[in-house]
Design an enzyme around this catalytic site. Structure first.
Site, PDB file in Angstrom:
ATOM      1  CG  ASP A 415       4.517  -1.065   2.631  1.00 61.22           C
ATOM      2  OD1 ASP A 415       3.672   0.285   3.072  1.00 61.22           O
ATOM      3  OD2 ASP A 415       5.147  -1.095   1.551  1.00 61.22           O
ATOM      4  N   GLY A 690       1.657   4.326   4.670  1.00 63.21           N
ATOM      5  CA  GLY A 690       2.038   5.808   4.893  1.00 63.21           C
ATOM      6  C   GLY A 690       0.788   6.426   3.697  1.00 63.21           C
ATOM      7  CG  ASP A 828       7.945  -2.377  -1.203  1.00 64.65           C
ATOM      8  OD1 ASP A 828       7.250  -1.884  -0.330  1.00 64.65           O
ATOM      9  OD2 ASP A 828       7.787  -1.937  -2.398  1.00 64.65           O
ATOM     10  CG  ASN A 831       8.050   2.779   3.670  1.00 70.41           C
ATOM     11  OD1 ASN A 831       8.313   2.134   3.200  1.00 70.41           O
ATOM     12  ND2 ASN A 831       6.695   3.184   3.600  1.00 70.41           N
ATOM     13  CG  ASP A 832       7.419  -1.318   4.452  1.00 68.12           C
ATOM     14  OD1 ASP A 832       6.644  -0.498   5.070  1.00 68.12           O
ATOM     15  OD2 ASP A 832       7.688  -1.488   3.068  1.00 68.12           O
TER      16      ASP A 832
END
Lengths: 1145, 370
Positions: A415, A690, A828, A831-832
């Protein structure tokens, strides 16, 4: 505000597209009030309550379900079968030998799993019982979260987290907006504005809200966080008014309400149907590559086992065809045995052979592997290097099953925000006409031009420059969509600025804007507030300047710029524009373009996020024209987007360049170093974010993921709009392959500094187009392949604008590609989570955005930089350790069982065990288990420091190299060789010669005869010593513990044998081993042959090691040898790093 | 899992230890101990097997093993051993008739005399063995067919032997003592050795029948029920093994210390052999106090009371005479094996020396010069 238009735009575009996305719809009655009669008859649907269930077992089904789960594991099932066979038929060994260990393993595992499930129950309960405020009959009532139902109207206060997916009805703010942060959901920490339904935003007390009569029709829940389509029917005077609902009305579970006192909202998706819940995949147990090879070996050994048993059974019946052999007069069967049918007898014999040889797949291997993993994970937790002082956190291991997988990673998916970067924007500098202004935190409003500048064109800025400077600062103070929030209490986290006594915060959906405005404040120009359509600025002389805000030309990612039109207090009209350099420069007609461009490029290379600022003075006539154009566009019903874009294009022209800014999202400490190490270690690093493409790309440059000479390939919406996807893909693959064919395979050496390597940038929309399953034309099915082909040849890939599930899809795509590479995902935020769950190894960063990632990860580390140690050192070690563990276990059991197999040829295939029961049981449990367990915990074939310095060593173990078939076969053959040496060594000593003892312990000059148990004990003694010495030869790291355990277990074997043979046990009715060991040791030839056989057994392995090291050394071995040679020299490390990098070429 | 992620915040709040803003005390407790063990930095010896380090070991092993092997080989060759087959499988064998006419039921004893010549005199103590071939004493059914408690003098086991003894557990209603297939098949040929003088007279050579079993077996593992006195009473109520001619308490009527379960021939037989071809110690011929050899060269007669049938399972019976050395009986294998392994080590040492010089040095110098 500006957002309204975009909202409308998306709505319109959605309705133009049509409603084919409606999978199925649901109807919700707000406040459970039925619509007035006469309207459409709705059928009441049933929805789940808001309960979250993650536990696996209940109190009642725990025992059967857990047993079932455990015996589904092949190994456990196998041992259960062996145990049952031993119970049922007459077998050479007692059922206790396999029953006890199995019982132990099963019990320990179920206790562990029960405890874990109890924790999950507790966690579920605390979530399900947390209080929520619900409006019922005009009053606010407290409810437990799990009792929340679809249609309930929920009352939320600031900083509360939404308990389910809600449609916003009204807010405490006049304009019907509320701010939400979805940091824990998709990782974006910025505040987002959501809108209440226009027709209900006036209902602002609970009574009023309760009086709303409306139904909501919307799609059934689906996982896409950014998509929502629905319609609300509001009954006013029994006249339904239908309004569209979109994602901007939807508040997602897990998001937090910010800067809004309270809101009313209605629940539409609850419990496991919320978008957040749908975005979490169920956590399946991950299995490491080592475990897979282990299972493959297991199958091989099962085949060996079965074939051994079959061969022996077959030979037994061939041999027994002669009845004098089958039943000589001295050895008759019982009558019951005789009467048994031959088929049953043969089958029983087969099973008995299976039981005799079953030790070849020992329970203890599974126990040892589990213990190794469990205990080994403590070294990761204990590691001081992975402790972060700042956070006060150390590494956390959630799954110990994957320790060795850390040494096998080929793809790293990371990310960006919060993982690579600190998620903290900071204004660095600005450049006005080539003069550089560095914002110093302590400079207190004093500009210090020139003092720190590097590229001063002329040392004394003239009056024109002065004017530009003033304009530049004002432009930055005015051209933004930042909101100011004043607050008395100090929250103290991020946007705190101290102004007099009260504290105010800048809030914006873009952290860059906040950083810029804060930067301006530090340079002396403070943006105060927007009041009555006027923006107020406090300038350097502490005077308040007011500008009337006339128009905002909002930012969009196609234009990549935004503008404002303001009227100053003196009546002058200005258009201020800021945006990416590429979108500003072509529109500039004057200004010091070259100087600014040079600076911008310089900054971009540094990894800073740059923006250019320009202005255009407008005459009143021009302004009228602009207004006209804008209004015309806004009012149009068709092609509004297009017309607005045209209008913006027409307005933002003839600009005068003022300067440029640079903002930094600071990279995490040593992020670049870590990424470089990972590259050198042969891993491919992908960034999945994102975030916007530009931002992400800048970060990639800063973190050295892309180098200056990396050729960037873009696969973005912008490009696919121009060309179709098909062509773009083929273009790219051609480029990549041509280049690649030309430069051989050098790029894989990792140090491809001087040859062009490729970086790919792809965005979410294009990705989903690529991933879309094949439709009618078979071509599109190949897209995935082509895409993978491109990716494979890129050293780095950046995927931007990714939805959480898309991240998981990418990981899945790579996982499923033909090489089946091992993937690692690190992130972290919530969304991950899906990608962390999807990847072979999921790593969570203990960041600012909640703990979801950490909770769902396999390992959690405080900072990105710790990835280096956990992969290059711990992963490497654990891979080496466990592969040795697995190979050694199979080896030592071949050594153990093969003599028994050979013995069958000399005992009439009667399943006579060669070794005593105690030896059979304890061989794997105590005589040979501890040394290998210890080896697998503390072996270090190379020092920690060297592993860290030289990442290329990681390549030595890539692709499961130590568990490949040739190596496995080598170990097995070695085991067979050792077994043959041991067995036939003893055989020739016993056969046709008198192998006797002098018996000097007892009476002098007496000749004693040795029986079959002495034979077995001799073989077993050689076996235990050989197998232990073999491990000793493999050990590179001899601490006192190793010495203690290796020599200790040999001593234990001797002591045990002496005791076992020395104690008469009348109560056991078991005396066959009585004095056997001591009698054996009292015989000279026994000693001599033990020494001889051990030497002969170890000889080939030593020889193989030495010769391989001398003739075909691996990088690892070279380093080991070097270390010895250079141990005395002071510059060892330097030399090492040199040699190793040379070797890796 | 999912829910655990939801409640992350709650738990953090409930758990003072988990919240990182709880203060320095918490931070301190989370910091891992900086001990050598936990940081995997224990002091260690780090040996590496290279041609250079292994070389000396190979030479040393070679240099030690070869002399040992030669010593063993010479010693083994000095041991004198004589072996004669008296099965009677062939018609020219004196025991042919006995073997052919064997019947379990016959009460008459069949005796045959086998003559042989010793070319060399046997010095020192001579050990006399009987050897059986193709006799599977190590068959599982056979090995377990015994009751150690019974043999240890346990009274309850005497009257109720273990089930493992089946089908040699009971005979005609009474328990068998000693039970089981091993005991049942006790080797019961009687061997006598005569030396033929120069003048043709037969001199019986005294054979010592004690001291042939393990001391521990005789004194600990095997015990008669109720002591060694009055065995007839002690074994009352039991029956003899079906293939025995006389009950267990008549194995050696002359010597109560060698009778019953503690009869040494019986104990030797009960130690099951490892391989189907085996020999067991039968008697010892003590060396004479004078300087004359124990067995001077010349003609001998072996008188066999032929009780033990082996032809039915294609077995063979042998009588072996052997002297021993410090390393036991004749055993050329060990010496040869030592010489072989020693030579291989020496040879490999040379090969490694070449490899070491050719490769290791070259590698090292190349690396360092770079």
């Amino acid at each position: 505000m500006g957002m309204d238009f975009s909202t409308l735009r998306t709505l319109i575009s959605r309705y133009c597209v049509g409603e084919e996305n409606w999978v199925d719809s649901r109807t919700i009655y707000i406040g459970h009030k039925e619509p007035p009669p006469g309207t459409e008859a709705f059928i009441q649907q049933r929805f789940p309550d808001n309960r979250i269930v993650s536990s696996k077992y209940t109190f009642w089904n725990f025992v059967p379900k857990n047993m079932f789960e455990q015996f589904r594991r092949v190994a456990n099932f196998y041992f259960l079968i062996i145990f049952l066979v031993q119970l049922i038929i007459d077998t050479p060994t007692s059922p206790i030998t396999s029953g006890l260990p199995l019982f132990f393993v099963i019990t320990v595992t179920s206790i562990k799993q029960g405890y874990e499930d109890w924790l999950r129950h507790k966690a579920d309960n605390s979530v399900n019982q947390c209080p929520v405020h619900v409006v019922q009959h005009g009053k606010v009532v407290r409810k437990q979260s799990r009792k929340l139902r679809v249609g309930d109207v929920v009352f939320m206060k600031e900083n509360e987290t939404f308990p389910c997916d809600l449609i916003l009805l009204s807010t405490s703010r006049d304009d019907g907006t509320c701010f939400v942060t979805t940091a824990s959901l998709d990782g974006e920490s910025s505040h987002k504005t959501h809108y209440a339904v226009q027709d209900t935003k006036a209902y602002i007390t609970e009574k009023e809200v309760d009086s709303i009569q409306a139904t909501i029709e919307c799609e059934q829940p689906q996982p896409d966080l950014y998509k929502f389509v629905g319609r609300i029917n509001i009954y006013m005077d029994n006249e339904p008014v239908a309004r569209p609902l979109g994602a901007e009305n939807l508040l997602l579970r897990g998001a937090t309400l910010k800067n809004t006192e309270h809101i009313y909202a209605v629940a539409i998706y609850t419990g496991m149907e919320t978008k957040m819940a749908l975005n979490y995949q169920s956590k399946t147990q991950k299995r490491s590559a080592v475990e897979k090879s282990m299972n493959a070996y297991l199958v091989v050994y099962l085949c060996i086992l079965i074939s051994k048993a079959l061969i022996n059974t077959l030979l037994k019946y061939v041999w027994q065809a002669d009845s004098n052999r089958d039943e000589p007069w001295y050895n008759n069967r019982t009558d019951t045995e005789r009467q048994r049918h031959i088929v049953i007898r043969a089958f029983t014999d087969f099973l008995a052979f299976m039981v005799l040889f079953n030790y070849i797949i020992p329970v203890s291997m599974y126990v040892t592997v589990e213990m190794q993993k469990f205990l080994g994970s403590y070294f990761i937790m204990w590691d001081d290097d992975m402790f972060d002082e700042e956070l006060g956190e150390r590494a956390v291991v959630n799954t110990s099953d994957l320790n060795e997988e850390l040494g096998q990673v080929e793809y790293v998916f990371t990310d960006k925000t919060g993982t690579l970067t600190e998620n903290n924007m900071e204004f660095i500098e600005c450049c006005v006409d080539g003069h550089i202004y560095v914002a110093d935190a302590i400079c207190n409003g004093q500009v210090m031009p020139g003092a720190t500048s590097m590229d001063m064109i002329d040392s004394s800025p003239g009056p024109g420059a002065r004017e530009h400077e003033e304009l530049f600062f004002r432009a930055l103070c005015l051209c933004h969509t930042v909101q100011v929030k004043e607050e008395e209490t100090v929250d103290g986290i991020k946007h705190g600025i101290h102004q007099g006594k009260s504290t105010s915060f800048y809030i914006s959906s873009s952290p860059d804007e906040v950083a810029l405005v804060e930067g301006m404040k530090r340079l002396g120009f403070t943006y105060l507030r927007l009041r009555d359509g006027h923006m107020e600025i406090l300038n350097r002389e502490d005077e308040i300047e007011r500008f009337e805000l006339l128009e905002v030309l909002t930012f969009d990612s196609v234009r990549r710029r935004m503008s404002v039109i303001v009227r100053s207090s003196t009546g002058e009209l200005y258009l201020f524009c800021k945006g990416a350099d590429s979108s500003i420069f072509p529109r500039v007609i004057s200004g010091k373009v070259e100087e600014v461009r040079a600076r911008v490029e310089h900054n971009a290379v540094e990894g800073l996020r740059t923006l250019c600022v320009a202005y255009r003075p407008l005459s009143p006539e021009q302004y009228t024209e602009v207004c006209h154009m804008l209004n015309g566009a806004k009012l149009s019903l068709h092609d509004r987007d297009k017309r607005l874009a045209e209008a913006y294009d027409a307005i933002e022209k003839d600009l005068i360049l003022l300067g440029a800014t640079a903002v930094e999202d600071r990279l995490q400490e040593k992020a670049a170093d870590t990424i470089e190490s990972l590259h050198k270690a042969g891993m491919k690093v992908w960034v999945l974010t994102g975030d916007k493409m530009e931002t992400a790309a800048a970060t990639c440059y800063a973190s050295k993921l892309f180098h200056r000479n990396t050729q960037i390939l873009e696969l973005t919406t912008k490009r696919t709009e121009e060309q179709n996807l098909h062509d773009v893909l083929f273009d790219l693959s051609r480029t990549v392959l041509r280049q690649h064919g030309g430069m051989a395979r050098d790029s894989f050496s990792g140090l491809s500094g001087d040859c062009t390597d490729f970086g790919l940038i792809i965005d979410g929309a294009t990705l989903s187009a690529v991933m879309r399953p094949a439709q009618e034309d078979s071509n599109s099915g190949n897209y995935k392949e082509i895409f993978l082909e491109i990716c494979r040849n890129c050293s780095a890939v950046l995927c931007c604008r990714m939805a959480p599930l898309q991240k998981a899809q990418i990981v899945k795509l790579i996982k499923a590609s033909e090489e089946h590479p091992i993937t690692l995902a690190i992130g972290d935020g919530a969304n991950d989570v899906s990608m962390i769950l999807e990847a072979h190894v999921g790593i969570g960063i203990m960041g600012k955005e909640g703990r979801q990632a950490v909770r769902n990860s396999d390992y959690a580390i405080p900072k990105f930089k710790h990835l280096k140690k956990i992969l290059l050192v711990h992963g490497h070690y654990y891979y080496i350790r466990i592969s040795e563990l697995v190979q050694y276990f199979f080896y030592k059991n071949v050594c153990f069982i093969f003599p028994q197999f050979l013995y069958q040829f000399f005992c009439g295939f009667s399943q006579q065990p060669l070794f005593d029961t105690a030896y059979l049981t304890l061989y794997n449990i105590s005589f040979t288990s501890l040394p290998i367990l210890l080896y697998s915990l503390i072996e270090q074939h190379i020092n920690v420091d060297i592993l860290k310095k030289d990442p290329s060593l990681y390549r030595d173990i890539a692709k499961n190299s130590l568990l490949r078939w040739p190596i496995f076969i080598y170990w097995t053959l070695l085991g067979v060789y050792d077994a043959i040496v041991m067995f036939f060594g003893a055989y020739f000593l016993f056969d046709n010669t008198t192998f006797t003892s002098n018996g000097q312990l007892m009476t002098t000059n007496t000749q004693m005869m040795f029986g079959n148990w002495t034979f077995g004990t001799l073989v077993f003694t050689v076996l235990v010593f050989t197998v232990t010495f073999k491990l000793a030869l493999d050990t590179h790291y001899w601490t006192w513990i190793n010495h203690f355990v290796i020599w200790g277990s040999l001593v234990f074997f001797v002591v045990f044998s002496l005791l076992w043979g020395g104690i008469i046990r009348p109560f056991l009715n078991y005396q066959r081993m009585y004095y056997v060991f001591m009698q054996m040791l009292s015989s000279g030839p026994a000693w001599l042959s033990i020494i001889l056989l051990i030497t002969a057994s170890l000889l080939p392995d030593v020889l193989k090691k030495v010769i391989c090291r001398a003739l075909w050394p691996t990088t690892t071995e070279c380093i080991q040898t070097k270390r010895r040679c250079l141990a005395s020299e002071p510059s060892t490390i330097f030399m090492l790093s040199q040699t190793s990098s040379r070797i890796s070429f | 899992m999912m829910a655990s992620s939801y409640n992350a915040k709650e738990e953090d709040a409930n758990h003072p230890g988990a919240a990182n803003h709880a203060g320095a005390g918490v931070v301190k407790s989370k910091k891992p101990d900086n001990t050598a063990f936990k940081q995997q930095r224990l002091p260690a010896w780090q040996p590496i097997l290279t041609a250079g380090t292994v070389l000396p070991a190979f030479f040393v092993i070679g240099l030690i093993f070869i002399p040992i092997g030669i010593g063993l080989y010479v010693t083994s060759n000095n041991i004198k051993e004589f072996e004669i087959d008296y099965t009677g499988a062939n018609i020219d064998n004196p025991c042919y008739n006995c073997a052919k006419n064997f019947s379990w039921n016959s009460t008459a004893q069949c005796v045959c005399a086998v003559t042989f010549t010793l070319e060399q005199p046997f010095e020192s103590n001579v050990f006399m063995y009987y050897g059986l071939s193709n006799f599977y004493q190590n068959h599982r059914r056979y090995v377990k067919s015994r009751d150690d408690s019974q043999l240890n003098g346990d009274r309850s086991a005497l009257t109720n032997p273990s089930k493992e003894c089946e089908p040699y557990r009971r005979s005609e209603g009474s328990p068998i003592a000693p039970c089981g297939a091993i005991a049942n098949s006790l080797f019961n040929d009687t061997l006598q050795l005569y030396h033929i003088d120069s003048n043709g007279t037969l001199n019986e050579i005294p054979l010592v029948k004690k001291g042939i079993a393990w001391w521990t077996d005789k004194h600990v593992k095997f015990r008669n029920p109720g002591g060694n006195n009055n065995l007839t009473v002690a074994f009352q109520g039991t029956s003899k093994p079906v293939n025995w001619k006389k009950p267990v308490f008549e194995l050696d009527p002359e010597d109560p210390e060698n009778n019953g379960f503690i009869n040494e021939d019986f104990i030797v037989w009960m130690r099951t052999a490892a391989l189907p071809t085996f020999r067991k110690l039968y008697r010892i011929i003590q060396k004479k106090p004078s300087t004359t050899p124990t067995l001077p060269s010349g003609k001998y007669v072996l008188n066999v009371t032929y009780n033990y049938p082996v032809l039915s399972f294609d077995g063979r019976k042998r009588m072996i005479l052997s002297t021993i050395s410090w390393m036991g009986g004749k055993n050329p294998f060990l010496g040869i094996a030592y010489i072989t392994v020693g030579s291989i080590c020496f040879f490999l040492g040379v090969v490694l020396l070449i490899i070491h010089h050719k490769y290791d040095n070259r590698n090292n110098s190349a690396d360092i010069s770079n």
